[in-house]
Write a protein that holds these residues in place. Structure first.
Motif, PDB file in Angstrom:
ATOM      1  N   PRO A 204       9.501   8.389 -43.738  1.00 27.41           N
ATOM      2  CA  PRO A 204       8.927   8.136 -42.407  1.00 27.41           C
ATOM      3  C   PRO A 204       8.366   6.730 -42.238  1.00 27.41           C
ATOM      4  CG  PRO A 204       7.506   9.572 -43.712  1.00 27.41           C
ATOM      5  CD  PRO A 204       8.798   9.468 -44.449  1.00 27.41           C
ATOM      6  N   GLU A 205       7.939   6.110 -43.341  1.00 25.48           N
ATOM      7  CA  GLU A 205       7.398   4.744 -43.220  1.00 25.48           C
ATOM      8  C   GLU A 205       8.460   3.746 -42.781  1.00 25.48           C
ATOM      9  OE1 GLU A 205       9.120   4.995 -47.331  1.00 25.48           O
ATOM     10  OE2 GLU A 205       7.994   6.318 -45.969  1.00 25.48           O
ATOM     11  N   LYS A 206       9.731   4.107 -42.945  1.00 26.58           N
ATOM     12  CA  LYS A 206      10.861   3.277 -42.490  1.00 26.58           C
ATOM     13  C   LYS A 206      11.648   4.004 -41.400  1.00 26.58           C
ATOM     14  CE  LYS A 206      10.451  -0.299 -45.276  1.00 26.58           C
ATOM     15  NZ  LYS A 206      10.273  -1.677 -44.780  1.00 26.58           N
ATOM     16  N   LYS A 207      10.975   4.927 -40.702  1.00 25.51           N
ATOM     17  CA  LYS A 207      11.594   5.702 -39.632  1.00 25.51           C
ATOM     18  C   LYS A 207      12.849   6.439 -40.104  1.00 25.51           C
ATOM     19  CE  LYS A 207       9.747   2.719 -36.005  1.00 25.51           C
ATOM     20  NZ  LYS A 207      10.055   1.884 -34.806  1.00 25.51           N
ATOM     21  N   ASN A 208      12.808   6.845 -41.356  1.00 27.02           N
ATOM     22  CA  ASN A 208      13.916   7.593 -41.965  1.00 27.02           C
ATOM     23  C   ASN A 208      15.239   6.829 -41.918  1.00 27.02           C
ATOM     24  OD1 ASN A 208      12.262   9.734 -42.679  1.00 27.02           O
ATOM     25  ND2 ASN A 208      12.676  10.881 -40.809  1.00 27.02           N
ATOM     26  N   ALA A 209      15.156   5.494 -41.960  1.00 26.31           N
ATOM     27  CA  ALA A 209      16.361   4.673 -42.046  1.00 26.31           C
ATOM     28  C   ALA A 209      17.070   4.984 -43.362  1.00 26.31           C
ATOM     29  CB  ALA A 209      16.004   3.190 -41.970  1.00 26.31           C
ATOM     30  N   ILE A 210      18.398   5.019 -43.319  1.00 28.68           N
ATOM     31  CA  ILE A 210      19.183   5.541 -44.440  1.00 28.68           C
ATOM     32  C   ILE A 210      19.715   4.416 -45.319  1.00 28.68           C
ATOM     33  CG2 ILE A 210      21.060   7.080 -45.087  1.00 28.68           C
ATOM     34  CD1 ILE A 210      20.968   8.190 -42.227  1.00 28.68           C
ATOM     35  N   THR A 211      19.450   4.516 -46.610  1.00 26.06           N
ATOM     36  CA  THR A 211      19.954   3.560 -47.593  1.00 26.06           C
ATOM     37  C   THR A 211      21.196   4.133 -48.276  1.00 26.06           C
ATOM     38  OG1 THR A 211      18.620   4.494 -49.377  1.00 26.06           O
ATOM     39  CG2 THR A 211      17.608   2.737 -48.050  1.00 26.06           C
ATOM     40  N   ALA A 212      21.869   3.282 -49.056  1.00 27.38           N
ATOM     41  CA  ALA A 212      23.039   3.745 -49.816  1.00 27.38           C
ATOM     42  C   ALA A 212      22.659   4.870 -50.768  1.00 27.38           C
ATOM     43  CB  ALA A 212      23.658   2.573 -50.580  1.00 27.38           C
TER      44      ALA A 212
ATOM     45  N   SER B 271      16.247  10.074 -37.614  1.00 34.40           N
ATOM     46  CA  SER B 271      16.639   8.909 -38.418  1.00 34.40           C
ATOM     47  C   SER B 271      16.889   7.704 -37.527  1.00 34.40           C
ATOM     48  CB  SER B 271      17.895   9.196 -39.235  1.00 34.40           C
ATOM     49  OG  SER B 271      18.347   8.010 -39.885  1.00 34.40           O
ATOM     50  N   ALA B 272      16.415   6.539 -37.983  1.00 36.55           N
ATOM     51  CA  ALA B 272      16.656   5.278 -37.283  1.00 36.55           C
ATOM     52  C   ALA B 272      18.025   4.708 -37.612  1.00 36.55           C
ATOM     53  CB  ALA B 272      15.559   4.268 -37.634  1.00 36.55           C
ATOM     54  N   GLY B 273      18.867   5.490 -38.294  1.00 33.77           N
ATOM     55  CA  GLY B 273      20.199   5.006 -38.640  1.00 33.77           C
ATOM     56  C   GLY B 273      20.191   4.252 -39.951  1.00 33.77           C
ATOM     57  N   ASN B 274      21.134   3.356 -40.096  1.00 30.52           N
ATOM     58  CA  ASN B 274      21.244   2.609 -41.342  1.00 30.52           C
ATOM     59  C   ASN B 274      20.055   1.663 -41.547  1.00 30.52           C
ATOM     60  OD1 ASN B 274      23.847   3.459 -42.412  1.00 30.52           O
ATOM     61  ND2 ASN B 274      24.730   2.458 -40.627  1.00 30.52           N
ATOM     62  N   ASP B 275      19.598   1.575 -42.779  1.00 31.53           N
ATOM     63  CA  ASP B 275      18.615   0.567 -43.158  1.00 31.53           C
ATOM     64  C   ASP B 275      19.366  -0.764 -43.226  1.00 31.53           C
ATOM     65  OD1 ASP B 275      17.208  -1.293 -44.954  1.00 31.53           O
ATOM     66  OD2 ASP B 275      15.814   0.358 -45.292  1.00 31.53           O
ATOM     67  N   LEU B 276      19.145  -1.636 -42.239  1.00 27.95           N
ATOM     68  CA  LEU B 276      19.967  -2.842 -42.121  1.00 27.95           C
ATOM     69  C   LEU B 276      19.807  -3.783 -43.315  1.00 27.95           C
ATOM     70  CD1 LEU B 276      19.750  -3.712 -38.321  1.00 27.95           C
ATOM     71  CD2 LEU B 276      21.482  -2.416 -39.561  1.00 27.95           C
ATOM     72  N   GLU B 277      18.600  -3.868 -43.868  1.00 25.39           N
ATOM     73  CA  GLU B 277      18.395  -4.737 -45.025  1.00 25.39           C
ATOM     74  C   GLU B 277      19.200  -4.239 -46.223  1.00 25.39           C
ATOM     75  OE1 GLU B 277      14.727  -6.795 -47.559  1.00 25.39           O
ATOM     76  OE2 GLU B 277      14.293  -5.392 -45.942  1.00 25.39           O
ATOM     77  N   ASP B 278      19.119  -2.937 -46.477  1.00 18.32           N
ATOM     78  CA  ASP B 278      19.894  -2.349 -47.566  1.00 18.32           C
ATOM     79  C   ASP B 278      21.391  -2.433 -47.264  1.00 18.32           C
ATOM     80  OD1 ASP B 278      19.852  -0.391 -50.039  1.00 18.32           O
ATOM     81  OD2 ASP B 278      21.214   0.523 -48.594  1.00 18.32           O
ATOM     82  N   PHE B 279      21.716  -2.255 -45.995  1.00 17.39           N
ATOM     83  CA  PHE B 279      23.104  -2.289 -45.551  1.00 17.39           C
ATOM     84  C   PHE B 279      23.750  -3.638 -45.867  1.00 17.39           C
ATOM     85  CE2 PHE B 279      26.273  -1.557 -42.013  1.00 17.39           C
ATOM     86  CZ  PHE B 279      26.755  -0.371 -42.518  1.00 17.39           C
TER      87      PHE B 279
ATOM     88  N   ALA C 121      23.862 -10.618 -34.784  1.00 15.34           N
ATOM     89  CA  ALA C 121      23.087  -9.442 -34.384  1.00 15.34           C
ATOM     90  C   ALA C 121      22.032  -9.098 -35.426  1.00 15.34           C
ATOM     91  CB  ALA C 121      24.019  -8.256 -34.159  1.00 15.34           C
ATOM     92  N   PHE C 122      22.417  -9.122 -36.694  1.00 12.74           N
ATOM     93  CA  PHE C 122      21.487  -8.774 -37.766  1.00 12.74           C
ATOM     94  C   PHE C 122      20.401  -9.848 -37.908  1.00 12.74           C
ATOM     95  CE2 PHE C 122      24.176  -5.458 -38.163  1.00 12.74           C
ATOM     96  CZ  PHE C 122      24.421  -4.907 -39.400  1.00 12.74           C
TER      97      PHE C 122
END
Length: 254
Positions: free
Chosen positions: A19-27, A59-67, A238-239
């Motif tokens: 939740p601290e990352k809005k449930n952004a998804i990592t690999a 989920s906020a979708g993909n974790d862009l940094e990890d992505f 965009a990123f």
């Protein structure tokens, strides 16, 4: 753990727990979910699967940094393992959505059998806004439930929409108060778990059989374009704009 795997009787629950990352998804999270779905299909004790969020957000979708650190450019990337697992799952899949469901947070729902949303739920598909293209066969599946223009509006503009519109489009079964949605979705999953597994399996196969090859082909085609676009100037702009907290300038690209 950023993904919590729990069992309630015959129902396996996969919960986003970051939740601290809005449930952004990592690999790593994709890998955990892919493995859990594969194991669920092989485990006779699991008769249904529930996917939900936590702390009022799906989920906020993909974790862009990890992505960007681990771009999914190979066929065995964790995200593609997850998509293959969820799209080919033979056992019932139920989703409970509260708060934001962004990007794959929305597209994964198109592969679930039952989707229940809180009245706080919002959905968005901001692929074009990130210089990317749809994934998870959403370019095929969304227009099947919403019609071409309905899908085009969501996939091209990427603007958020609420649970009532998602239900009208056809991929949300029922809207409930946020405090009740998880319990209700689990109850529905338990109802499915109590039914004959063979009946549900064959019913799902019959409903999905005609489209299954198309779905896999569409996901493969999307992945090829996605990988190329991920490395293109538009996505980089965009990123970069996202991390710099500014609007991207796409007019510089033809």
């Amino acid at each position: 753990m950023d993904i919590e795997i729990t069992r309630t009787h015959d129902v396996l629950t996969i919960a986003f727990a970051r939740p601290e990352k809005k449930n952004a998804i990592t690999a790593a999270m994709y890998q955990t979910m892919a493995d859990a779905l594969v194991e669920a299909q092989q485990d006779p004790a699991t008769r249904a699967v529930l996917i939900r969020g936590s702390a009022g957000i799906f989920s906020a979708g993909n974790d862009l940094e990890d992505f960007m650190k681990q771009p999914p450019v190979s066929d065995d990337a964790p995200v593609f393992q997850f998509l293959r697992a969820i799209s080919s799952a033979e056992k019932p899949l139920v989703a409970s959505v509260a708060g934001a469901a962004v990007g794959i947070g929305t597209t994964l729902l198109l592969h679930c059998d039952l989707v229940y949303a809180a009245d706080t739920a919002t959905f968005s598909l901001p692929f074009a806004q990130l210089g990317l293209c749809p994934e998870a066969a959403s370019s095929l599946l969304l227009q099947r439930v919403a019609g071409y223009q309905g899908a085009a509006e969501k996939l091209m503009l990427g603007e958020p929409f609420d649970a009532k519109e998602a239900q009208r489009m056809g991929f949300v079964n029922r809207i409930l108060p946020a405090a009740e949605v998880d319990a209700f979705a689990l109850q529905q999953a338990q109802k499915l778990a109590a039914l004959p597994a063979s009946s549900l399996r064959v019913t799902k196969q019959l409903m999905k059989r005609a489209a299954q090859h198309e779905i896999q082909t569409q996901m493969t085609d999307e992945a090829v374009h996605f990988a190329k676009m991920l490395l293109a100037p538009e996505a980089k702009e965009a990123f970069k704009a996202f991390f710099e907290k500014r609007k991207p300038d796409f007019r510089q690209f033809s």
